[in-house]
Design an enzyme around this catalytic site. Structure first.
Site, PDB file in Angstrom:
ATOM      1  N   GLU A 100      -1.305  -9.690  -1.290  1.00  0.00           N
ATOM      2  CA  GLU A 100      -2.753  -9.928  -1.267  1.00  0.00           C
ATOM      3  C   GLU A 100      -3.338  -9.922  -2.681  1.00  0.00           C
ATOM      4  O   GLU A 100      -4.259 -10.681  -2.980  1.00  0.00           O
ATOM      5  CB  GLU A 100      -3.432  -8.873  -0.393  1.00  0.00           C
ATOM      6  N   ALA A 140       0.836  -1.200   0.000  1.00  0.00           N
ATOM      7  CA  ALA A 140       0.000   0.000   0.000  1.00  0.00           C
ATOM      8  C   ALA A 140       0.870   1.248   0.000  1.00  0.00           C
ATOM      9  O   ALA A 140       2.073   1.205   0.270  1.00  0.00           O
ATOM     10  CB  ALA A 140      -0.916  -0.002   1.222  1.00  0.00           C
ATOM     11  N   GLU A 165       2.573  -6.107   7.386  1.00  0.00           N
ATOM     12  CA  GLU A 165       1.744  -5.085   8.048  1.00  0.00           C
ATOM     13  C   GLU A 165       1.975  -5.021   9.555  1.00  0.00           C
ATOM     14  O   GLU A 165       1.842  -3.958  10.171  1.00  0.00           O
ATOM     15  CB  GLU A 165       0.259  -5.339   7.759  1.00  0.00           C
ATOM     16  N   GLY A 225      -0.147  -5.396   0.349  1.00  0.00           N
ATOM     17  CA  GLY A 225      -1.204  -5.413  -0.649  1.00  0.00           C
ATOM     18  C   GLY A 225      -0.787  -6.095  -1.933  1.00  0.00           C
ATOM     19  O   GLY A 225      -1.614  -6.673  -2.649  1.00  0.00           O
TER      20      GLY A 225
END
Length: 255
Positions: free
Chosen positions: A109, A61, A129, A106
């Site tokens: 993911e 992110a 994270e 991300g």
């Protein structure tokens, strides 16, 4: 655009293009959802490759953007974040992630949303994270555990460590490891082969597997049974069976 779509040979390539690290800011997340919906509806796209380019898949992110968001702002945004990734996961066509360099947070993911993952020898994947005082928020706690099992997923999520391509392969986090220069070529070849297959049967297979994982065995078998019987109403089933009887297996040309 931070994400672009190119179509060739029935394959749609969703290309992340936000140098230098393909950080997944809000605009990129929203664009991923738009393109997922586009390839879902396009008849000329029969399989999909997700690619970040030769150097990096997606490093995660946009932390600078997230840093300015408070609790209320993230409550408002978190559903849209997940929906963007879920839109990729629900593309009713075969999807392969071509992973080069970093696929972190991300980025990891996003790779988890694909049906199959081909990684470069230089790839590094992880869910870091926890090192920010957070947990994965775009499906990582759910898709990673379903893919590699809860204890292995917890190890990666609890520690935030990065795994190299060979360990990712051993964990089942990726499905194939190849030289970096061959990642996109092999991913496109995987997708192109399936693009020539029976589209409705491939959709049925994907939805049966994915939906079955979310329920008990008896319900999953009912889902499979419904799709299996329904395919007997398709032209592709007629073509496939006729070709098998007349020419042998694997020679059918589907429409």
């Amino acid at each position: 655009m931070t994400v672009n779509l190119e179509v060739a040979e029935g394959v749609g390539t969703i290309r992340l293009d936000r140098p230098p690290m393909n950080a997944l800011d809000i605009a990129t997340q929203d664009r991923l959802r738009e393109l997922a919906e586009e390839v879902t509806g396009r008849d000329d796209v029969r399989a999909v490759v997700i690619w970040g380019g030769e150097k990096v898949f997606a490093a995660g992110a946009d932390i600078k953007e997230m840093r300015d968001m408070d609790h209320a702002a993230m409550v408002a945004r978190s559903r849209a974040l997940q929906d963007s990734f879920t839109a990729i996961a629900r593309i009713p066509k075969p999807v392969v992630a071509a992973v080069t360099g970093y696929a972190l947070g991300g980025g990891c993911e996003l790779a988890l949303c694909a049906d199959y993952r081909i990684a470069a020898e230089n790839a590094k994947l992880g869910q870091p994270e926890i090192l920010l005082g957070l947990i994965p928020g775009a499906g990582g706690t759910q898709r990673l555990a379903r893919l590699i099992g809860p204890s292995r997923a917890k190890d990666l999520i609890f520690t935030g460590r990065q795994v190299k391509a060979d360990e990712a392969l051993a964990l089942g986090l990726v499905d194939r490891v190849v030289p970096a220069a061959e990642v996109y070529e092999q991913a496109h070849a995987w997708a192109a082969r399936l693009a020539r297959g029976p589209a409705i049967a491939l959709r049925a297979a994907k939805e049966a597997v994915d939906a079955g994982l979310e329920t008990d065995l008896e319900t999953g078998l009912a889902i499979e049974r419904s799709w299996f019987a329904g395919l007997f109403a398709t032209e592709d089933r007629e073509i496939g069976m006729r070709s098998f009887v007349e020419e042998g297996p694997g020679k059918a040309t589907f429409r």
